[in-house]
Design a protein around this motif. Structure first.
Motif, PDB file in Angstrom:
ATOM      1  N   LEU C 163       0.842  -1.148  -0.089  1.00 47.12           N
ATOM      2  CA  LEU C 163      -0.037  -0.093   0.157  1.00 47.12           C
ATOM      3  C   LEU C 163       0.762   1.227  -0.025  1.00 47.12           C
ATOM      4  O   LEU C 163       0.359   2.166  -0.681  1.00 47.12           O
ATOM      5  N   ALA C 164       1.983   1.073   0.720  1.00 45.66           N
ATOM      6  CA  ALA C 164       2.930   2.313   0.884  1.00 45.66           C
ATOM      7  C   ALA C 164       3.515   2.435  -0.797  1.00 45.66           C
ATOM      8  O   ALA C 164       3.438   3.553  -1.233  1.00 45.66           O
ATOM      9  N   SER C 165       3.716   1.593  -1.260  1.00 49.30           N
ATOM     10  CA  SER C 165       4.310   1.570  -2.564  1.00 49.30           C
ATOM     11  C   SER C 165       3.367   2.166  -3.599  1.00 49.30           C
ATOM     12  O   SER C 165       3.465   3.211  -4.237  1.00 49.30           O
ATOM     13  N   GLY C 166       2.023   1.566  -3.379  1.00 52.64           N
ATOM     14  CA  GLY C 166       0.855   2.151  -4.255  1.00 52.64           C
ATOM     15  C   GLY C 166       0.731   3.447  -3.782  1.00 52.64           C
ATOM     16  O   GLY C 166       0.640   4.430  -4.971  1.00 52.64           O
ATOM     17  N   SER C 167       0.527   3.774  -2.675  1.00 58.44           N
ATOM     18  CA  SER C 167       0.510   5.087  -1.982  1.00 58.44           C
ATOM     19  C   SER C 167       1.421   5.929  -2.904  1.00 58.44           C
ATOM     20  O   SER C 167       1.230   7.247  -3.290  1.00 58.44           O
ATOM     21  N   ALA C 171       0.646   8.876  -5.333  1.00 55.51           N
ATOM     22  CA  ALA C 171       1.112  10.454  -4.906  1.00 55.51           C
ATOM     23  C   ALA C 171       1.924  10.979  -6.001  1.00 55.51           C
ATOM     24  O   ALA C 171       1.375  12.214  -6.376  1.00 55.51           O
ATOM     25  N   ALA C 172       2.658  10.171  -6.741  1.00 50.52           N
ATOM     26  CA  ALA C 172       3.576  10.689  -7.826  1.00 50.52           C
ATOM     27  C   ALA C 172       2.375  11.028  -9.079  1.00 50.52           C
ATOM     28  O   ALA C 172       2.348  11.990  -9.777  1.00 50.52           O
ATOM     29  N   SER C 173       1.414   9.970  -9.129  1.00 58.02           N
ATOM     30  CA  SER C 173       0.298  10.217 -10.270  1.00 58.02           C
ATOM     31  C   SER C 173      -0.454  11.474 -10.106  1.00 58.02           C
ATOM     32  O   SER C 173      -0.738  12.144 -10.898  1.00 58.02           O
ATOM     33  N   VAL C 174      -0.625  11.859  -8.615  1.00 60.26           N
ATOM     34  CA  VAL C 174      -1.460  12.802  -8.237  1.00 60.26           C
ATOM     35  C   VAL C 174      -0.844  13.918  -8.543  1.00 60.26           C
ATOM     36  O   VAL C 174      -1.488  15.061  -9.126  1.00 60.26           O
ATOM     37  N   VAL C 175       0.447  13.981  -8.164  1.00 59.06           N
ATOM     38  CA  VAL C 175       1.265  15.052  -8.767  1.00 59.06           C
ATOM     39  C   VAL C 175       1.272  15.331 -10.238  1.00 59.06           C
ATOM     40  O   VAL C 175       1.175  16.434 -10.824  1.00 59.06           O
ATOM     41  N   GLU C 176       1.501  14.401 -11.025  1.00 57.73           N
ATOM     42  CA  GLU C 176       1.480  14.242 -12.540  1.00 57.73           C
ATOM     43  C   GLU C 176       0.187  14.909 -12.840  1.00 57.73           C
ATOM     44  O   GLU C 176      -0.139  15.608 -14.079  1.00 57.73           O
ATOM     45  N   ILE C 177      -0.876  14.403 -12.216  1.00 58.59           N
ATOM     46  CA  ILE C 177      -2.292  14.727 -12.725  1.00 58.59           C
ATOM     47  C   ILE C 177      -2.653  16.190 -12.315  1.00 58.59           C
ATOM     48  O   ILE C 177      -3.187  16.801 -13.167  1.00 58.59           O
ATOM     49  N   THR C 178      -1.956  16.497 -11.360  1.00 62.17           N
ATOM     50  CA  THR C 178      -2.362  17.965 -10.845  1.00 62.17           C
ATOM     51  C   THR C 178      -1.536  18.923 -11.876  1.00 62.17           C
ATOM     52  O   THR C 178      -1.951  19.905 -12.293  1.00 62.17           O
ATOM     53  N   ALA C 179      -0.360  18.595 -12.251  1.00 60.58           N
ATOM     54  CA  ALA C 179       0.552  19.082 -13.301  1.00 60.58           C
ATOM     55  C   ALA C 179      -0.308  19.212 -14.500  1.00 60.58           C
ATOM     56  O   ALA C 179      -0.323  20.457 -15.054  1.00 60.58           O
ATOM     57  N   ALA C 180      -0.932  18.239 -14.796  1.00 60.95           N
ATOM     58  CA  ALA C 180      -1.546  18.084 -16.190  1.00 60.95           C
ATOM     59  C   ALA C 180      -2.675  18.893 -16.060  1.00 60.95           C
ATOM     60  O   ALA C 180      -3.265  19.606 -17.142  1.00 60.95           O
ATOM     61  N   SER C 381      -3.684  14.729  -2.467  1.00 63.80           N
ATOM     62  CA  SER C 381      -2.208  14.590  -2.264  1.00 63.80           C
ATOM     63  C   SER C 381      -2.020  14.420  -0.741  1.00 63.80           C
ATOM     64  O   SER C 381      -1.113  13.592  -0.210  1.00 63.80           O
ATOM     65  N   LEU C 382      -2.609  15.555  -0.087  1.00 63.81           N
ATOM     66  CA  LEU C 382      -2.176  15.280   1.342  1.00 63.81           C
ATOM     67  C   LEU C 382      -3.033  14.126   1.662  1.00 63.81           C
ATOM     68  O   LEU C 382      -2.245  13.548   2.837  1.00 63.81           O
ATOM     69  N   VAL C 383      -3.893  13.825   1.684  1.00 68.16           N
ATOM     70  CA  VAL C 383      -4.604  12.537   2.102  1.00 68.16           C
ATOM     71  C   VAL C 383      -3.785  11.372   1.675  1.00 68.16           C
ATOM     72  O   VAL C 383      -3.332  10.515   2.668  1.00 68.16           O
ATOM     73  N   VAL C 384      -3.134  11.235   0.342  1.00 68.55           N
ATOM     74  CA  VAL C 384      -2.291  10.059   0.403  1.00 68.55           C
ATOM     75  C   VAL C 384      -0.993  10.031   0.957  1.00 68.55           C
ATOM     76  O   VAL C 384      -0.506   9.280   1.526  1.00 68.55           O
ATOM     77  N   GLN C 385      -0.446  11.427   1.208  1.00 66.90           N
ATOM     78  CA  GLN C 385       0.700  11.755   1.778  1.00 66.90           C
ATOM     79  C   GLN C 385       0.586  11.200   3.564  1.00 66.90           C
ATOM     80  O   GLN C 385       1.215  10.516   3.812  1.00 66.90           O
TER      81      GLN C 385
END
Lengths: 113, 151, 552
Positions: C163-167, C171-180, C381-385
């Protein structure tokens, strides 16, 4: 100019040339398919068309100038309906009218009587 | 033409005088006007089986049968273009005592002109008597007497 | 006397007086009689009256007590006193066995405790065995539970790790999506701006299209007029052509006449010659006629030449008019197509303008939505963190739980149970087998034993000198032959497990420590190997890696 009038000629056409033959010389006239055969001097001649019979014709002899350029023997020349014609000599039948197979019989220029 | 030549012609029965000039192929031929009987538009000719190349056939002239010869063939003229108004010239041929009427088929009848022979063509077949110049153009005089008889 | 009190005194012997039961019983009888007499006298009245009834009751009790003691109590105690020394001896033996059993039980060696208990009296033996069995079951249950706990902790740890790995990926995906999404928002702004500009252009194009359509309509009308005039010219040219043909026929006729005249003149000349001198004047006329015919022919040729030019011009005119007609038709067709295109263009421009406005509006809305999405993504992202942090804590907790399971397992394994899953029992069984094996086959025997248990990292036999004489490592952990050679050179007498076993002569279990074999955390179970006379021959020990202990 010598002209001889005789009674009764049969006019026939072959290859576009008009020929006349004395009625008395014609022994038989038969239809052979699309053509006609007439027996003259014991020889069958083939013609394309029988034009008709005229009661008389003015016949001129074949001039020497014509004989120079035309080797056939003929009984004379005549005119019918503004068209010249050749009178057949029953003793010297024209090669152009002779039916194939009997041509050799007149190769010497003499018909049979 | 030298006088001796003319004399020679006369001796052979040839004479100068009025001629009818006709077009035969590429040649212009001269026919002695005294031997010309009539100039006609080309007569209807009926070919004869077995005739030589010179004989075109038979025509009707004045109610009589008339043999018609191809003049260009008689004089060995090269073939010319298609004639616009071909003619048949009725001429007397043969010796004076046995004259016969013959038709000569030509491409055109040009004119009547005085022709003086200045050369004799010998051994060419016999139907050209000689050559002459008419208005600078070469014409060939036809020997009509030679056409008659048995040759 | 209370036997239990004696038992509790432990090794202290009873006082002399306490062992004289008969005397003590007599003393007790005297005390009872004395108390009865004292009660009788207490209830006696003065000398004046007769004694009250309570006094008689006491007296009767005294008499009855004396009689009862004399017939019942005294003989019993007398007999008891005679049997007491034998009972005390038996009791001491029983006490010793019981204490031994309990001592083994206290040491956690339930096997020996049971062996001791079998020598006890039946009921006591059964009770003790029952207690031992219950304790054994409890220990086994604790073992199982600890393994369960540890396995669950491992699974939780693995899941938490996943889960941590997935998180992290999330998180990285959320960052990418946010940037996108931010890029999308910027793009949407540009699109809105461009759409607004395009709407303006489309409106202008529509207006220009109106003017263009009008101009094209006028052009179409002009071309149609030109076409009509060309048609008229064509018709006139056709008429001229027809007339020219008539003229040609007339010329042919004239030519015929001229030719006939020419031939006639020639024949006239011929006749003139034939007429001799009389015909000479006629020949002049004939020559004039021939000239006339010639001039007529020349005139005809001239006229024919002119007529040829005229006809050629007419044909050129006809061809030109036909080409003009075709071209006018093409122009007309193109003009109409252009008109249609402009009309469609106008409509399209109008549609484009409206669509551009809609696009502008939609992209503005999209922009707002994108902002909301970006904000939401930041919250995600915060929730994921936080979730990642929680998962790390969960992983730590799982590690601790695993460690706790190991601790419990070690506690449970501190008992020597008659169970295949009891490590002490396992090692003692190995010790018995090794004891029977000769020195030559000692290592082979040890190796077979070690390979039979995959959770064992290695096994070894250390003799009384403290040096390893037989060593076997589990080949599933890799080639440890070089390290194993080094182990043979180490004095093990200082190792805690060796000291404990050599001192206590019983199996020992160590807490986890860093292995000398590979540096990983292991714990050791060691048992003594005793000779037939009970002499200490050495220690057999096994190491269990803490990462694989749940396979026990």
């Amino acid at each position: 100019m010598n002209a001889v009038a005789e009674r009764g000629y049969l006019l026939v056409r072959s290859d576009g040339v008009l020929w006349g033959v004395s009625n008395g010389d014609v022994r038989r006239l038969t239809r052979q398919g699309l053509r006609y055969h007439l027996e003259v001097g014991g020889i069958a001649l083939g013609v394309d068309e029988v034009v008709g019979v005229v009661p008389e014709l003015v016949v001129w002899p074949v001039s020497s100038a014509l004989r120079r350029f035309w080797p056939e023997k003929a009984g004379g020349l005549a005119v019918h309906a503004e068209a010249p014609l050749v009178i057949i000599d029953p003793r010297r039948l024209p090669r152009a009218l002779c039916i194939e197979g009997i041509e050799g019989e007149i190769a010497d220029g003499e018909g049979r009587h | 033409m030298p006088e001796a030549g003319a004399e020679s012609h006369r001796r052979r029965g040839l004479s100068a005088g009025s001629h009818l000039l006709v077009q035969a192929g590429e040649y212009v031929c001269a026919l002695p006007l005294r031997s010309v009987r009539r100039v006609l538009r080309a007569l209807t000719v009926h070919p004869l089986p077995g005739a030589t190349d010179e004989l075109k056939g038979l025509a009707e002239f004045g109610g009589e049968p008339l043999p018609v010869l191809e003049l260009a063939r008689l004089v060995n003229a090269p073939a010319g273009g298609k004639a616009a108004y071909p003619v048949t010239i009725v001429v007397w041929v043969g010796p004076q005592d046995r004259r016969e009427l013959v038709g000569l088929a030509a491409d055109a009848a040009l004119e009547v002109a005085e022709v003086h022979l200045h050369s004799v063509v010998a051994g060419d077949g016999g139907f050209i008597l000689g050559e002459a110049l008419v208005d600078g153009a070469l014409v060939r005089v036809v020997n009509l007497e030679a056409l008659g008889g048995e040759g | 006397m209370d036997p239990e009190s004696t038992a509790r005194t432990g090794e202290r012997p009873l006082p002399e007086w306490a062992t004289r039961f008969t005397d003590n019983a007599l003393v007790g009888w005297v005390v009872i009689v004395g108390l009865t007499v004292f009660g009788f006298l207490l209830f006696l009245p003065g000398s004046s009256g007769a004694p009250p009834w309570p006094a008689w009751v006491f007296a009767a009790i005294a008499v009855a007590g004396i009689a009862l003691y004399g017939t019942q109590v005294y003989p019993f105690f007398r007999q008891l006193e005679r049997r007491l020394p034998e009972s005390q001896t038996q009791w001491r033996l029983l006490e010793g066995k019981l204490i031994g059993a309990f001592e083994e039980l206290g040491a956690g060696d339930l096997v020996r405790s049971n062996q001791q208990a079998k020598a006890l009296p039946d009921r006591l033996s059964r009770a003790l065995l029952a207690a031992s069995d219950a304790l054994s079951a409890l220990a086994t249950e604790i073992q199982n539970s600890s393994i369960e706990v540890a396995s669950s902790a491992d699974e939780v740890n693995q899941i938490a790790s996943d889960l941590a790995s997935g998180s992290s990926q999330q998180a990285a995906s959320v960052v990418e999506i946010t940037a996108a999404m931010e890029e999308l928002a910027r793009t949407a702004s540009q699109i809105a701006e461009n759409a607004t500009r395009q709407a303006g252009l489309a409106a202008r194009a529509e207006a220009n299209g109106d003017a263009g359509a009008l101009a094209v309509d006028e052009a179409v009308a002009g071309v149609e007029e030109v076409q009509k005039r060309i048609t008229a010219i064509s018709q006139r040219a056709d008429a001229l052509g027809t007339r020219s043909k008539e003229i040609y026929r007339v010329l042919e006729l004239i030519t015929e006449i001229a030719q006939e005249t020419h031939i006639l003149s020639l024949n006239a000349a011929i006749e003139a010659v034939a007429a001799g001198a009389d015909g000479r004047r006629f020949s002049v006329v004939a020559e004039e006629v021939r000239h006339l015919a010639h001039r007529s022919q020349e005139s005809v040729d001239s006229v024919r030449g002119l007529l040829d030019e005229f006809s050629s011009s007419i044909r050129a005119t006809i061809v030109a008019t036909e080409e003009g007609m075709k071209e006018a038709g093409r122009v007309l067709e193109r003009s109409r197509a252009a008109s249609t295109a402009i009309t469609e263009l106008r409509l399209a421009s109008g549609d484009t303008s409206r669509v551009s406005q809609q696009i502008s509006l939609a992209t503005q809305q999209q922009n707002a939505a994108s902002d909301e999405v970006v904000m939401t993504l930041r919250e995600v992202s915060l929730v994921v963190q936080r979730m990642t942090g929680g998962l790390k804590n969960l992983s730590t907790t799982a590690d601790r739980l695993n460690h706790l399971g190991l601790t419990i397992q070690l506690l449970a394994q501190s008992f020597h149970l008659d169970s295949p899953r009891s490590l002490k029992n396992l090692v003692e069984e190995m010790a018995k087998k090794l004891q029977k094996a000769g020195s030559a086959e000692l290592e082979t025997q040890l190796d077979e034993l070690v390979q039979g248990y995959p959770f064992l990292q290695m096994g070894y036999f250390v003799d009384t000198t403290g040096y390893t004489v037989a060593l076997a490592y589990n080949r599933s952990v890799g080639d440890g032959s070089k390290i194993a050679l080094n182990l043979r050179e180490i004095d093990m007498t200082k190792r805690p497990w060796y000291r404990s076993v050599s001192r206590e002569k019983r199996s020992a279990l160590t807490p986890p420590y860093d292995s000398l074999f590979n540096g990983e955390k292991v714990f050791t179970v060691a048992s003594p190997i005793l000779g037939r006379d009970g002499q200490f021959l050495g220690v057999v020990g096994v190491d269990i890696n803490v990462t694989g202990w749940t396979r026990i």
